[in-house]
Design a protein around this motif. Structure first.
Motif, PDB file in Angstrom:
ATOM      1  N   ILE A 127     -30.347 -97.225 -25.188  1.00  0.00           N
ATOM      2  CA  ILE A 127     -31.254 -96.952 -24.695  1.00  0.00           C
ATOM      3  C   ILE A 127     -31.787 -97.756 -23.785  1.00  0.00           C
ATOM      4  O   ILE A 127     -32.371 -97.598 -22.793  1.00  0.00           O
ATOM      5  CB  ILE A 127     -32.101 -98.179 -26.196  1.00  0.00           C
ATOM      6  N   ASP A 128     -30.645 -99.063 -23.033  1.00  0.00           N
ATOM      7  CA  ASP A 128     -31.033 -99.927 -22.096  1.00  0.00           C
ATOM      8  C   ASP A 128     -30.862 -98.466 -20.623  1.00  0.00           C
ATOM      9  O   ASP A 128     -31.404 -98.723 -19.635  1.00  0.00           O
ATOM     10  CB  ASP A 128     -30.538-100.790 -22.258  1.00  0.00           C
ATOM     11  N   TYR A 134     -34.186 -93.370 -16.479  1.00  0.00           N
ATOM     12  CA  TYR A 134     -35.704 -92.920 -16.461  1.00  0.00           C
ATOM     13  C   TYR A 134     -36.782 -93.735 -15.065  1.00  0.00           C
ATOM     14  O   TYR A 134     -37.627 -93.247 -14.507  1.00  0.00           O
ATOM     15  CB  TYR A 134     -36.802 -92.596 -18.131  1.00  0.00           C
ATOM     16  N   GLU A 135     -36.351 -94.804 -15.593  1.00  0.00           N
ATOM     17  CA  GLU A 135     -37.330 -95.829 -14.256  1.00  0.00           C
ATOM     18  C   GLU A 135     -36.975 -95.359 -13.025  1.00  0.00           C
ATOM     19  O   GLU A 135     -37.804 -95.644 -12.534  1.00  0.00           O
ATOM     20  CB  GLU A 135     -37.200 -97.119 -14.559  1.00  0.00           C
ATOM     21  N   GLY A 136     -35.641 -95.489 -12.890  1.00  0.00           N
ATOM     22  CA  GLY A 136     -34.612 -95.580 -11.623  1.00  0.00           C
ATOM     23  C   GLY A 136     -35.168 -93.945 -11.166  1.00  0.00           C
ATOM     24  O   GLY A 136     -35.323 -93.539 -10.032  1.00  0.00           O
ATOM     25  N   GLN A 141     -34.326 -85.989 -13.094  1.00  0.00           N
ATOM     26  CA  GLN A 141     -32.760 -86.707 -12.967  1.00  0.00           C
ATOM     27  C   GLN A 141     -32.644 -86.820 -14.182  1.00  0.00           C
ATOM     28  O   GLN A 141     -31.349 -86.525 -13.977  1.00  0.00           O
ATOM     29  CB  GLN A 141     -33.400 -87.212 -11.276  1.00  0.00           C
ATOM     30  N   MET A 142     -32.983 -87.870 -14.589  1.00  0.00           N
ATOM     31  CA  MET A 142     -32.153 -88.086 -15.762  1.00  0.00           C
ATOM     32  C   MET A 142     -31.628 -86.767 -16.782  1.00  0.00           C
ATOM     33  O   MET A 142     -30.581 -86.644 -16.969  1.00  0.00           O
ATOM     34  CB  MET A 142     -32.848 -88.768 -17.031  1.00  0.00           C
ATOM     35  N   VAL A 143     -32.422 -85.952 -17.267  1.00  0.00           N
ATOM     36  CA  VAL A 143     -32.036 -84.383 -17.251  1.00  0.00           C
ATOM     37  C   VAL A 143     -31.558 -84.076 -17.563  1.00  0.00           C
ATOM     38  O   VAL A 143     -30.012 -83.794 -18.201  1.00  0.00           O
ATOM     39  CB  VAL A 143     -33.676 -84.152 -18.122  1.00  0.00           C
ATOM     40  N   CYS A 144     -31.189 -83.332 -16.007  1.00  0.00           N
ATOM     41  CA  CYS A 144     -30.572 -82.428 -15.595  1.00  0.00           C
ATOM     42  C   CYS A 144     -29.178 -83.444 -15.562  1.00  0.00           C
ATOM     43  O   CYS A 144     -28.075 -82.843 -15.641  1.00  0.00           O
ATOM     44  CB  CYS A 144     -31.255 -82.852 -13.774  1.00  0.00           C
ATOM     45  N   LEU A 145     -28.945 -84.451 -14.886  1.00  0.00           N
ATOM     46  CA  LEU A 145     -27.625 -85.657 -15.069  1.00  0.00           C
ATOM     47  C   LEU A 145     -27.344 -85.331 -16.776  1.00  0.00           C
ATOM     48  O   LEU A 145     -26.087 -84.948 -16.528  1.00  0.00           O
ATOM     49  CB  LEU A 145     -27.674 -86.735 -14.673  1.00  0.00           C
ATOM     50  N   PHE A 175     -28.551 -88.426  -3.128  1.00  0.00           N
ATOM     51  CA  PHE A 175     -29.058 -87.806  -3.420  1.00  0.00           C
ATOM     52  C   PHE A 175     -30.971 -88.987  -4.339  1.00  0.00           C
ATOM     53  O   PHE A 175     -32.089 -89.275  -3.759  1.00  0.00           O
ATOM     54  CB  PHE A 175     -29.410 -86.122  -4.665  1.00  0.00           C
ATOM     55  N   LEU A 176     -29.940 -89.873  -4.851  1.00  0.00           N
ATOM     56  CA  LEU A 176     -31.435 -90.825  -5.156  1.00  0.00           C
ATOM     57  C   LEU A 176     -31.269 -92.377  -5.170  1.00  0.00           C
ATOM     58  O   LEU A 176     -31.847 -93.227  -5.513  1.00  0.00           O
ATOM     59  CB  LEU A 176     -30.467 -90.944  -6.774  1.00  0.00           C
TER      60      LEU A 176
END
Length: 178
Positions: A127-128, A134-136, A141-145, A175-176
């Motif tokens: 969860i963390d 999500y915040e970063g 991006q999160m879903v794609c990774l 990229f990030l």
């Protein structure tokens, strides 16, 4: 200065410093300032202040600095190894004992009691990680990774998770990063 004295000094700290950093600081001082006279109290206080300011275990930070000051890179390696060797030896002995008795009912019960706690800790960690991702990086991006990682590990490639993590780190760096 010889490597053996460095090893002995920090091995004793590792053996007797039960309770972590705060309990090992007086032991390090006794070895470094009083017994071997590698530095003065003032120098030790400065090293202690620097070690407290940096992240990580204080005993290994002090061991690496003092070892490096006394005998260079090899001295740092010897001092750090000596400070963690007692814990490493004990851990290996306990694992051998656990492996020997792995089929005993008491050990099976113990592991059954520990599993829920581990599951909860892993869930909290997940969860963390989700929140930080999500915040970063943002939702897209999160879903794609996550999707790419799942495909690489469970799809036709069946990559080892270590490789997927390495690829994700490279992607993030390229990229990030700001």
């Amino acid at each position: 200065m010889n490597q053996w004295h460095l090893f002995l000094a920090f091995f004793r700290v590792g053996m007797l410093g039960y309770g972590g950093g705060p309990s090992s600081i007086p032991l390090v001082r006794a070895e470094v300032v009083t017994k071997y006279r590698w530095m003065t109290d003032e120098e030790f206080a400065e090293i202690l202040a620097i070690a407290n300011a940096l992240p990580g275990p204080i005993a290994t930070k002090m061991a690496s600095y003092i070892g490096y000051e006394q005998a260079g890179i090899l001295g740092a390696a010897v001092a750090v190894f000596a400070s963690v060797a007692p814990s490493l030896i004990l851990l290996m002995a306990l694992l051998q004992l656990l492996y020997k008795w792995k089929d005993a009912p008491q050990v099976k019960r113990l592991t059954a009691y520990i599993r829920p706690a581990i599951a909860v800790m892993l869930g909290i960690m997940a969860i963390d990680f989700f929140r930080e991702s999500y915040e970063g990086a943002g939702l897209v991006q999160m879903v794609c990774l996550a999707a790419a990682s799942a495909l690489l590990m469970f799809g036709k490639w069946r990559l080892h998770p270590a490789y997927v993590i390495a690829l994700a780190l490279v992607y993030g760096a390229v990229f990030l990063s700001p």
